[in-house]
Design a protein around this motif. Structure first.
Motif, PDB file in Angstrom:
ATOM      1  N   TRP A  51       2.415  29.317  -3.657  1.00  0.00           N
ATOM      2  CA  TRP A  51       1.625  30.350  -4.317  1.00  0.00           C
ATOM      3  C   TRP A  51       1.177  31.404  -3.314  1.00  0.00           C
TER       4      TRP A  51
ATOM      5  N   PRO B  88      -5.693  31.577  -6.277  1.00  0.00           N
ATOM      6  CA  PRO B  88      -4.639  32.601  -6.309  1.00  0.00           C
ATOM      7  C   PRO B  88      -5.237  33.998  -6.449  1.00  0.00           C
TER       8      PRO B  88
ATOM      9  N   ARG C 237       3.998  36.906  -9.625  1.00  0.00           N
ATOM     10  CA  ARG C 237       3.776  35.740  -8.750  1.00  0.00           C
ATOM     11  C   ARG C 237       5.098  35.019  -8.476  1.00  0.00           C
TER      12      ARG C 237
ATOM     13  N   THR D 219      -5.125  27.686   0.417  1.00  0.00           N
ATOM     14  CA  THR D 219      -3.875  27.172  -0.157  1.00  0.00           C
ATOM     15  C   THR D 219      -3.947  25.660  -0.281  1.00  0.00           C
TER      16      THR D 219
ATOM     17  N   ILE E  39      -6.010  24.656  -3.457  1.00  0.00           N
ATOM     18  CA  ILE E  39      -5.434  24.790  -4.799  1.00  0.00           C
ATOM     19  C   ILE E  39      -4.152  23.978  -4.984  1.00  0.00           C
ATOM     20  N   THR E  40      -3.556  23.512  -3.881  1.00  0.00           N
ATOM     21  CA  THR E  40      -2.319  22.725  -3.993  1.00  0.00           C
ATOM     22  C   THR E  40      -2.513  21.243  -3.719  1.00  0.00           C
TER      23      THR E  40
ATOM     24  N   ARG F 195      -0.911  24.050  -8.964  1.00  0.00           N
ATOM     25  CA  ARG F 195      -1.911  25.084  -8.713  1.00  0.00           C
ATOM     26  C   ARG F 195      -3.145  24.728  -9.523  1.00  0.00           C
TER      27      ARG F 195
ATOM     28  N   HIS G  64      -9.518  27.647  -8.265  1.00  0.00           N
ATOM     29  CA  HIS G  64      -9.575  28.893  -7.496  1.00  0.00           C
ATOM     30  C   HIS G  64     -10.388  28.641  -6.231  1.00  0.00           C
TER      31      HIS G  64
END
Length: 455
Positions: free
Chosen positions: A225, A243, A252, A300, A303-304, A330, A333
């Motif tokens: 992402w 994101p 995206r 990152t 969110i992952t 994902r 936020h």
């Protein structure tokens, strides 16, 4: 997997790498300068070696001293962190020659992507969109004027080597180029040893959006992402989020696929970031590639659910990625703010001794620290001392948590940019998502100028 690695860096990134290594049962070797003898990363490493004097040129940039420590400690691999030697092709090459695994891409790729001119050429060849510009080194101001007039003003005058906004300036006329060229060229030469300059079309009201990629030794490459890093001051990032609240799902996907295409075209291995400029219509253009872990990698991870340092170590150890693109999730936020030891009004560094440090606690709050309660912040290094990372189920919750966390983040003894960060977090334009690269100038700087004029 490695049994022991040396971390050729300092501060919070060294501490961050140590944390993952501990979790994996890997011994760590720290290095330090005289000014960093009591630093957090020195205390956390299993062993540490003095490199030299307080300045980076006397210590952290001393390649021979780093290899002495690596040999003496019997480390198997070297993690470069970010900044310092992380994108130094010669250092990566020396790692190979000295018998250590460099936890990053090949020296050849670092060299190619380290030149903004060479990287533009590579991306054009790969079919990745690039900002209209001149893909050659400009001879002088008059050469730059000729190039600018072929593109159309405004243009961005840029140094081919380095980063951090050094040697970079927006110009709107031939006269401005004549005034700016030599000064920016000299700064680039002084900081990077390379005065090559080039010109790109200046994208009006752009977003700075970057794609995190991972690539193993078998050529398997995925994108994780994006991160939006548009809120900057002096061309340096201050607030990052993942994101982006701006781009569509279609954009995206296209940006992610373009990043993978870019990485594969140059035979990239390990973690890297493709940075893009995105205009108001969501057209995106390659800006540069960072051949290392980014300062903002924690958002990152949030969110992952991935540990990017672990992924780096796995790839460097020869392991293949354990997941495919469709497996990359994902969730929620995340927002990161960089806390600097600096005057929030002038942005000038504010060294000194920290006399009090109180950190906010609660769900969705993460800290990456380079200091403790009685640390001395010296004038020798980048003034970033910590990163505050928050996560929420959506952007509104993440902003709410950021505002609450900043109000409970207390540092005394030095000045910090926390007041500025509080202004950003509380601003209605930030909540609305108007986070272009002009945010600080548009909403904070002009406001202060107006207030000053009315007094």
């Amino acid at each position: 997997m490695f049994k022991k690695i040396l971390i050729a860096n300092r501060g919070e990134i060294a501490a961050r790498v140590i944390r993952t290594c501990r979790a994996l049962g890997i011994k760590t070797v720290g290095v330090y300068s005289e000014a960093d003898a009591e630093a957090v990363h020195v205390k956390q490493a299993d062993e540490a070696y003095l490199l030299g004097g307080p300045r980076v040129t006397e210590s952290y940039m001393k390649i021979d001293k780093i290899f002495e420590a690596a040999h003496q400690s019997k480390a198997q691999a070297i993690h470069p962190g970010y900044g310092l030697l992380s994108e130094n092709a010669e250092f990566a090459r020396r790692c190979e020659e000295e018998g250590f695994v460099f936890i990053g891409p090949s020296p050849e790729v670092i060299s190619e992507m380290g030149s903004k001119i060479a990287s533009r050429k590579a991306m054009e060849k790969a079919g990745v969109p690039v900002v209209p510009g001149v893909t050659r080194s400009l001879a002088d101001a008059e050469d730059a004027i000729e190039a600018a007039e072929s593109i159309g003003y405004p243009v961005m005058l840029k140094a081919s080597a380095g980063g951090g906004g050094i040697g970079m300036q927006v110009v709107y006329s031939a006269d401005e180029i004549r005034k700016a060229f030599e000064g920016n060229q000299k700064r680039a030469t002084d900081f990077f040893g390379d005065g090559a300059m080039y010109i790109e079309k200046f994208v009006e009201k752009p977003r700075h959006i970057e794609i995190q990629i991972l690539a193993d030794n078998e050529g398997n490459t995925v994108y994780l992402w994006e991160r939006e890093c548009s809120i900057q001051r002096r061309h340096q990032k201050v607030v990052e989020e993942a994101p982006s609240s701006f781009i569509s799902e279609e954009t995206r996907r296209k940006m992610g696929e373009a990043a993978v295409k870019a990485a594969k075209s140059i035979g990239y291995k390990n973690a890297g970031t493709i940075e893009f400029l995105v205009d108001a219509d969501q057209n995106f253009y390659f800006l540069e590639m960072n051949t290392r872990l980014q300062v903002e990698h924690p958002i990152t991870e949030e969110i992952t659910g991935l540990d990017l340092v672990k992924e780096q170590l796995d790839i460097a150890a020869g392991r293949t990625l354990s997941f495919a693109q469709e497996d990359v999730k994902r969730d929620g936020h995340a927002i990161e703010v960089r806390i600097y030891a600096e005057d929030p009004k002038t942005f000038f560094p504010s060294p000194g001794t920290i006399t009090k440090l109180e950190l906010p606690e609660g769900p969705g709050i993460r800290h990456e620290l380079a200091v403790h309660g009685d640390s001395v912040v010296t004038p020798f290094y980048d003034p970033m001392i910590a990163k505050l990372v928050v996560k929420g189920k959506d952007r509104d919750e993440a902003i709410d948590r950021l505002q609450e966390a900043l109000s409970n983040y207390h540092i005394e003894g030095i000045k910090t940019n926390i007041p500025m960060l509080q202004e950003v977090a509380a601003h209605e334009a930030f909540r609305f998502g108007d986070t272009t690269t002009e945010f600080v100038e548009k909403y904070l700087t002009k406001k202060k100028k107006k207030q000053k004029q009315t007094k």
